[in-house]
Design an enzyme around this catalytic site. Structure first.
Site, PDB file in Angstrom:
ATOM      1  N   ALA A 127       0.798  -1.222   0.000  1.00  0.00           N
ATOM      2  CA  ALA A 127       0.000   0.000   0.000  1.00  0.00           C
ATOM      3  C   ALA A 127       0.834   1.276   0.000  1.00  0.00           C
ATOM      4  CB  ALA A 127      -0.938  -0.010   1.207  1.00  0.00           C
ATOM      5  N   SER A 128       2.098   1.186   0.444  1.00  0.00           N
ATOM      6  CA  SER A 128       2.883   2.431   0.389  1.00  0.00           C
ATOM      7  C   SER A 128       3.757   2.476  -0.848  1.00  0.00           C
ATOM      8  CB  SER A 128       3.771   2.615   1.624  1.00  0.00           C
ATOM      9  OG  SER A 128       3.460   1.742   2.628  1.00  0.00           O
ATOM     10  N   GLY A 129       3.612   1.494  -1.712  1.00  0.00           N
ATOM     11  CA  GLY A 129       4.462   1.444  -2.907  1.00  0.00           C
ATOM     12  C   GLY A 129       4.002   2.426  -3.972  1.00  0.00           C
ATOM     13  N   ASP A 130       4.855   2.507  -5.001  1.00  0.00           N
ATOM     14  CA  ASP A 130       4.667   3.458  -6.087  1.00  0.00           C
ATOM     15  C   ASP A 130       3.345   3.241  -6.841  1.00  0.00           C
ATOM     16  OD1 ASP A 130       6.169   5.487  -7.288  1.00  0.00           O
ATOM     17  OD2 ASP A 130       6.330   4.234  -9.089  1.00  0.00           O
ATOM     18  N   THR A 181       0.517   1.824  -5.911  1.00  0.00           N
ATOM     19  CA  THR A 181      -0.672   2.187  -5.135  1.00  0.00           C
ATOM     20  C   THR A 181      -0.778   3.702  -5.042  1.00  0.00           C
ATOM     21  OG1 THR A 181      -0.235   0.222  -3.835  1.00  0.00           O
ATOM     22  CG2 THR A 181      -1.916   1.719  -2.992  1.00  0.00           C
ATOM     23  N   ASP A 206      -3.042  -6.691 -17.331  1.00  0.00           N
ATOM     24  CA  ASP A 206      -2.187  -6.115 -18.356  1.00  0.00           C
ATOM     25  C   ASP A 206      -2.838  -4.762 -18.610  1.00  0.00           C
ATOM     26  OD1 ASP A 206      -1.189  -5.122 -20.687  1.00  0.00           O
ATOM     27  OD2 ASP A 206      -1.292  -6.987 -21.809  1.00  0.00           O
ATOM     28  N   HIS A 207      -2.272  -3.683 -18.055  1.00  0.00           N
ATOM     29  CA  HIS A 207      -3.033  -2.434 -18.051  1.00  0.00           C
ATOM     30  C   HIS A 207      -3.294  -1.894 -19.454  1.00  0.00           C
ATOM     31  CE1 HIS A 207       0.828  -0.336 -18.452  1.00  0.00           C
ATOM     32  NE2 HIS A 207       0.139   0.735 -18.786  1.00  0.00           N
ATOM     33  N   ASP A 220       9.206  -6.994 -19.899  1.00  0.00           N
ATOM     34  CA  ASP A 220       8.446  -5.873 -19.339  1.00  0.00           C
ATOM     35  C   ASP A 220       7.314  -5.434 -20.275  1.00  0.00           C
ATOM     36  OD1 ASP A 220       8.070  -3.728 -17.413  1.00  0.00           O
ATOM     37  OD2 ASP A 220       8.877  -2.374 -18.926  1.00  0.00           O
ATOM     38  N   HIS A 273       2.081  -6.491 -23.134  1.00  0.00           N
ATOM     39  CA  HIS A 273       1.379  -5.436 -23.873  1.00  0.00           C
ATOM     40  C   HIS A 273       1.466  -5.618 -25.398  1.00  0.00           C
ATOM     41  CE1 HIS A 273       1.512  -3.865 -19.939  1.00  0.00           C
ATOM     42  NE2 HIS A 273       2.590  -3.134 -20.027  1.00  0.00           N
TER      43      HIS A 273
HETATM   44  C1  BG6 Z   1       4.443  -0.913 -17.755  1.00  0.00           C
HETATM   45  C2  BG6 Z   1       5.919  -1.139 -17.864  1.00  0.00           C
HETATM   46  O1  BG6 Z   1       3.760  -2.120 -17.800  1.00  0.00           O
HETATM   47  O2  BG6 Z   1       4.020  -0.093 -18.841  1.00  0.00           O
HETATM   48  C3  BG6 Z   1       6.674   0.177 -17.893  1.00  0.00           C
HETATM   49  O3  BG6 Z   1       6.346  -1.910 -16.749  1.00  0.00           O
HETATM   50  C4  BG6 Z   1       6.129   1.086 -18.978  1.00  0.00           C
HETATM   51  O4  BG6 Z   1       8.056  -0.044 -18.079  1.00  0.00           O
HETATM   52  C5  BG6 Z   1       4.619   1.203 -18.858  1.00  0.00           C
HETATM   53  O5  BG6 Z   1       6.736   2.358 -18.825  1.00  0.00           O
HETATM   54  C6  BG6 Z   1       4.056   1.954 -20.037  1.00  0.00           C
HETATM   55  O6  BG6 Z   1       2.694   2.181 -19.825  1.00  0.00           O
HETATM   56  P1  BG6 Z   1       1.947   3.427 -20.452  1.00  0.00           P
HETATM   57  O7  BG6 Z   1       0.532   3.233 -20.031  1.00  0.00           O
HETATM   58  O8  BG6 Z   1       2.593   4.659 -19.899  1.00  0.00           O
HETATM   59  O9  BG6 Z   1       2.139   3.322 -21.930  1.00  0.00           O
END
Ligand code: BG6
Length: 514
Positions: free
Chosen positions: A30-33, A35, A199-200, A257, A262
């Protein structure tokens, strides 16, 4: 009386967003980047948009001995740092709590359990808990064992969704074996229907629009194959370096990464067959099928398939930038790649022999994510003054970020008595059409967890098939001690990456577009 277009009314009903179910969200780390920079602000935005249930509470968990009030201060500062006004935050902050402890101590999980029982009672939540692992992957197994041991992971025997859900950040494993081992460990406590692997990129509006674009329009699908498409270029370029994430990044590199998740995720959405419905598993089945069809990378002549780079000192947007190995916490002899370009083929009827070029890198000239689909040229030029090789191809660009939109280039006649042509662009920009800014991907993903919708999350077979493709490459790099080529920070590309695509007579698209 005003006439209301029936289609508009229907769209509005379809588009009304479903608020999250009553639940308690428990975030480890919770204190990490992550979050502080993403999760708290995304939750706060959902709160402002009325998409958090009245019966929602948040429990931060971590090693630091913080009280609720200490953590509320941290949360408030993080949200305000993202642009919120202090007075807006108060109502949201009341829902925030903190439990501290050691991740390997069973007493920590008992303390969490006691706290959740109290808070369920206070907020009127029916034991619906979402556990979010915003911690280094080495802790995933320890935490899920702890949750399982305390009886917090059990699936519900009633209702459509399991009550406890687990959200796991990427990277999920570092190769095929470790991904399988990690899954075995996690599934001791949680089953697949409870696991949300993030996977955002899949939460980005414009990435989701790939599906809408392909399957809600009849005109593109007949062209979407080897008969009409010459090649496809997918780019995720970043101008940022590794910031303060050197410890993680040096172990990961660009292939793990960005590429394994992605890049392949976007490729799958662009190239997969039409799913039978918009249901999570129908879409995920098609993604997995597509990823399985990618031809294994030829390790004998593999520089024709994959090239790596590492940034050296240079200039990005007019500012001096150090090289990767000069970054703090990076060993001076590190051979970790910060750039990957690959040429892949998909062995199926639709895509046989169509090259898919993918590239991603840090500290490039600018930030740009796009998928560019180049169509085949006309078979014959009837314009005597223009040879076939001078006739530019039609290119359809799905612009993911920034300047989200879609762009199609085509040829048109220039006014005048001569048959002169110009390449023009039909441009659709999200920002011109939709007033509201697209919500940050994490808002969508958090909301989906709250309504138990797994569509935008990776299933284990999806993760494994991506690792199956890339693990032999990682092994070969390790055996051969492959060193990445150097490119100056701020570059658009470099000669070895250019050679990969130029061997087929193509060029990378410019990153700095006019
Ligand atoms: C993350 C990677 O998943 O996606 C980062 O770990 C990268 O290294 C980031 O900078 C990029 O995401 P976005 O949404 O800024 O394109």
């Amino acid at each position: 009386m005003p006439v209301i277009e029936p289609s508009v009314t229907k769209q509005e009903i379809i588009c009304a967003e479903t608020p999250g179910e009553p639940c308690g969200l428990v975030v480890f780390g919770a204190s990490g980047d992550l979050t502080r920079r993403k999760l708290l602000d995304s939750l706060f935005q959902l709160y402002l948009r009325d998409l958090l249930a009245e019966q929602f509470y948040f429990v931060g968990c971590g090693r630091k001995p913080l009280s609720d009030d200490d953590y509320r201060d941290i949360a408030r500062q993080s949200i305000v740092a993202e642009g919120a006004a202090d007075e807006q935050v108060a109502g949201f902050i009341e829902r925030i709590h903190f439990v501290s402890g050691n991740y390997d101590d069973p007493a920590f999980y008992e303390a969490i359990k006691t706290r959740l029982t109290e808070l369920d009672e206070k907020f009127g939540v029916d034991k619906c808990h979402i556990f979010y692992l915003a911690v280094p992957p080495t802790l995933y197994g320890t935490i899920t064992d702890g949750l399982g041991g305390a009886g917090l992971a059990r699936p519900s025997t009633t209702g459509k969704c399991p009550q406890a859900r687990l959200v796991v950040e990427k990277p999920f494993g570092t190769d095929l074996e470790s991904a399988i081992a990690l899954n075995d460990r996690i599934t001791r406590s949680f089953n697949e229907s409870q696991i949300y692997r993030i996977d955002h990129y899949l939460g980005k509006e414009t990435v989701q629009n790939i599906l809408m674009f392909r399957f809600a329009n009849a005109i593109f699908e007949p062209l979407w194959n080897r008969n009409y498409i010459d090649h496809v270029q997918t780019t995720i370029a970043e101008s940022i370096g590794i910031a303060s994430r050197g410890g993680y990044y040096d172990q990961a590199g660009a292939l793990r990464d960005m590429f394994q998740n992605h890049m392949l995720g976007m490729l799958a959405l662009m190239a997969m067959e039409p799913p039978t419905s918009f249901e999570a598993d129908d879409i995920r089945d098609e993604k997995v099928k597509l990823l399985r069809s990618i031809r294994p990378i030829d390790l004998d002549s593999w520089t024709a398939s994959i090239v790596t780079g590492q940034y050296a000192a240079g200039t990005v947007s007019g500012e001096d930038a150090c090289g990767y190995i000069q970054e703090s916490s990076i060993p001076r002899d590190s051979t970790t790649e910060t750039f990957v370009a690959a040429r892949l083929f998909i062995d199926n009827w639709r895509w046989q022999d169509v090259p898919f070029y993918l590239r991603t890198g840090k500290r490039l000239a600018t930030r740009l994510t796009e998928i560019a689909i180049t169509f085949k040229n006309v078979p014959h030029s009837m314009f005597a003054s223009v040879g076939l090789d001078e006739m530019p191809e039609n290119v359809l660009v799905l612009k993911i970020q920034p300047n989200e939109g879609i762009n199609l280039s085509f040829q048109a006649k220039r006014p005048g008595s001569k048959a002169c042509m110009s390449t023009l662009a039909m441009n659709f920009n999200y920002s011109d059409v939709f007033a509201a800014q697209a919500p940050e991907a994490y808002q969508r993903l958090l909301l989906d967890c709250m309504v138990a919708d797994q569509t935008l999350f990776m299933r284990q077979d999806d993760v494994e098939v991506a690792w199956r493709l890339l693990t032999p490459v990682l092994r070969k790099w390790a055996e051969d001690r492959t060193e990445p080529y150097k490119y100056p920070a701020g570059a658009e590309s470099f000669s070895e990456a250019d050679a990969l695509i130029q061997a087929d007579g193509h060029f990378w698209r410019k990153l700095l577009q006019k």
